[in-house]
Design an enzyme around this catalytic site. Structure first.
Site, PDB file in Angstrom:
ATOM      1  N   SER A  87       0.802  -1.229   0.000  1.00 50.12           N
ATOM      2  CA  SER A  87       0.000   0.000   0.000  1.00 50.12           C
ATOM      3  C   SER A  87       0.832   1.275   0.000  1.00 50.12           C
ATOM      4  O   SER A  87       0.272   2.369  -0.042  1.00 50.12           O
ATOM      5  CB  SER A  87      -0.910   0.009   1.233  1.00 50.12           C
ATOM      6  OG  SER A  87      -0.149  -0.209   2.395  1.00 50.12           O
ATOM      7  N   THR A 189      -2.490   3.619   3.737  1.00 53.29           N
ATOM      8  CA  THR A 189      -1.504   4.707   3.711  1.00 53.29           C
ATOM      9  C   THR A 189      -0.738   4.788   5.023  1.00 53.29           C
ATOM     10  O   THR A 189      -1.304   4.510   6.075  1.00 53.29           O
ATOM     11  CB  THR A 189      -2.272   6.042   3.529  1.00 53.29           C
ATOM     12  OG1 THR A 189      -2.842   6.041   2.245  1.00 53.29           O
ATOM     13  CG2 THR A 189      -1.388   7.254   3.727  1.00 53.29           C
ATOM     14  N   THR A 207       1.600   7.049   0.066  1.00 48.59           N
ATOM     15  CA  THR A 207       0.741   5.921  -0.311  1.00 48.59           C
ATOM     16  C   THR A 207       0.933   5.531  -1.775  1.00 48.59           C
ATOM     17  O   THR A 207       1.363   6.352  -2.588  1.00 48.59           O
ATOM     18  CB  THR A 207      -0.747   6.318  -0.096  1.00 48.59           C
ATOM     19  OG1 THR A 207      -1.575   5.178  -0.225  1.00 48.59           O
ATOM     20  CG2 THR A 207      -1.204   7.367  -1.109  1.00 48.59           C
ATOM     21  N   ARG A 217      -5.701   8.443 -11.142  1.00 51.65           N
ATOM     22  CA  ARG A 217      -6.432   8.767  -9.913  1.00 51.65           C
ATOM     23  C   ARG A 217      -5.460   9.196  -8.792  1.00 51.65           C
ATOM     24  O   ARG A 217      -4.425   8.583  -8.563  1.00 51.65           O
ATOM     25  CB  ARG A 217      -7.236   7.552  -9.464  1.00 51.65           C
ATOM     26  CG  ARG A 217      -8.058   7.757  -8.179  1.00 51.65           C
ATOM     27  CD  ARG A 217      -7.318   7.308  -6.945  1.00 51.65           C
ATOM     28  NE  ARG A 217      -8.158   7.379  -5.741  1.00 51.65           N
ATOM     29  CZ  ARG A 217      -7.706   7.208  -4.515  1.00 51.65           C
ATOM     30  NH1 ARG A 217      -6.437   6.965  -4.293  1.00 51.65           N
ATOM     31  NH2 ARG A 217      -8.527   7.292  -3.484  1.00 51.65           N
ATOM     32  N   THR A 240      -6.279   8.289   6.670  1.00 48.68           N
ATOM     33  CA  THR A 240      -6.116   7.119   5.814  1.00 48.68           C
ATOM     34  C   THR A 240      -7.506   6.585   5.488  1.00 48.68           C
ATOM     35  O   THR A 240      -8.460   6.885   6.195  1.00 48.68           O
ATOM     36  CB  THR A 240      -5.259   6.039   6.509  1.00 48.68           C
ATOM     37  OG1 THR A 240      -5.140   4.902   5.651  1.00 48.68           O
ATOM     38  CG2 THR A 240      -5.860   5.593   7.825  1.00 48.68           C
ATOM     39  N   GLY A 241      -7.577   5.821   4.431  1.00 54.68           N
ATOM     40  CA  GLY A 241      -8.874   5.284   4.037  1.00 54.68           C
ATOM     41  C   GLY A 241      -9.271   5.794   2.662  1.00 54.68           C
ATOM     42  O   GLY A 241      -8.420   6.223   1.882  1.00 54.68           O
TER      43      GLY A 241
HETATM   44  N1  ASP Z   1      -6.074   7.446   1.442  1.00 61.11           N
HETATM   45  C1  ASP Z   1      -5.430   6.695   0.398  1.00 61.11           C
HETATM   46  C2  ASP Z   1      -6.018   7.050  -0.930  1.00 61.11           C
HETATM   47  O1  ASP Z   1      -7.215   7.227  -1.011  1.00 61.11           O
HETATM   48  C3  ASP Z   1      -5.556   5.244   0.578  1.00 61.11           C
HETATM   49  C4  ASP Z   1      -5.043   4.718   1.874  1.00 61.11           C
HETATM   50  O2  ASP Z   1      -5.336   5.192   2.948  1.00 61.11           O
HETATM   51  O3  ASP Z   1      -4.301   3.760   1.804  1.00 61.11           O
HETATM   52  O4  ASP Z   1      -5.293   7.075  -1.884  1.00 61.11           O
END
Ligand code: ASP
Length: 329
Positions: A87, A189, A207, A217, A240-241
């Protein structure tokens, strides 16, 4: 699934003094509230299990009188350079075309910041983000321009797609019909926040983004105010998320503003999570985790679903902590 552990390795984290507020200059503009813990506690927090290895590197810098900025950069670099993580950095899950594209940002105690997005073939995007902050008049470089800048700064080209990530991507292609999938488990992330013994805050976020995302994206992680925000007068936050959900409410900036308005880091994180939940009719597969650290070293965390955790490191603590959450699986 995350391994949910709680442990303390206090012996590795030697004696280090705390700093009282009298040592710090920002109070006159921003007086402490009556309920605050007024002792500044050098502290590092970072997201998920891999935060433990990140914090370990960060703490070495904090305890040897280094800066919060050096601490967060060094910490997240360890995770970026670990090919077993899917990730962040090398070994990160590619986009749906099989290309690993990385996003990162960094911010210091003077509201200076740098970011890179859609960056390919560079192992440590956080260092490029720092160079954007320190060596250019800009805040963000993306894609080919970010890559060219990194190379000009002497950073080597590196293939980021490991054999394992490639295999996983090819498996995904068999059933995906080429649709990027949003899933509560396909992102992790690393966001890191630090308070050093000079009373200064800094943060970093890095990330590979959503696994098998559409080409081009970019999520919240390199967006100052969404994936990360630092204001030395108040505190810092990172997220994160699902990046799209975090961007919609400017999650990290709002968390810092809520702390400025008097909320604790814990309450600020919960309020941002509430706001995200209010703005989405369907919460299926929308996981978001928020971390906050105030200028005294008080910490907070909250998430939509269970299983979000973070690493917390201070002079006498090095532990993985489960975040409070709104919904259990
Ligand atoms: N926040 C990150 C994203 O949307 C993903 C993650 O938290 O791993 O790219």
């Amino acid at each position: 699934m995350k391994t949910r552990r709680n442990f303390i390795k206090s012996s590795a984290f030697g004696a280090m003094g705390v700093i009282t507020t009298s040592a710090c200059s920002s109070e006159k503009n921003n007086p402490p509230r009556a309920t605050e813990n007024l002792v500044r506690k050098p502290t590092v927090i970072s997201t998920w299990n891999h935060g433990m290895q990140s914090n370990e590197a960060s703490w070495k810098i904090i305890e040897s009188n280094g800066t919060a900025l050096d601490a967060v950069e060094s910490g997240v670099r360890v995770v970026e350079s670990d090919p077993t993580g899917h990730s962040v950095g090398i070994g990160g899950a590619p986009d749906r075309d099989g290309k690993v594209t990385l996003d990162a940002c960094i911010m210091n105690h003077q509201n200076k910041c740098g970011a890179v997005a859609f960056l390919e073939n560079i192992e440590n995007p956080v260092t490029v983000a720092r160079k954007v902050m320190e060596e250019t008049p800009h805040v963000m470089l993306v894609g080919e321009g970010a890559y060219r800048f990194a190379r000009e700064q002497g950073i080597p080209h590196q293939n980021l797609l490991t054999a394992e990530s490639e295999k996983m991507w090819k498996e995904w292609l068999k059933t995906s019909q080429y649709e990027p999938e949003i899933n509560v488990e396909n992102h992790d992330t690393i966001g890191a926040l630090a308070l050093d013994r000079f009373g200064n805050l800094a943060g970093a976020c890095t990330t590979s983004g959503m696994a098998y995302k559409m080409r081009g994206r970019v999520g919240d992680s390199p967006i100052i105010g969404a994936g990360l925000f630092v204001d030395n007068e108040v505190g810092a936050a990172c997220a994160t998320g699902l990046g799209e959900a975090i961007v919609r409410v400017a999650g990290s900036a709002v968390a810092v503003e809520l702390m400025r308005a008097g909320k604790s880091p814990q309450d600020a994180c919960e309020e941002v999570i509430n706001r995200i939940m209010e703005k989405h009719d369907d919460l299926e597969n929308i996981q978001v985790g928020l971390l906050a650290l105030d200028k005294f070293g008080n910490v907070g965390a909250h998430s939509i679903y269970e299983n979000f955790n973070y690493a917390l490191t201070r002079q006498d603590r090095h532990e993985l902590v489960d975040s409070p959450f709104k919904i259990s699986y």
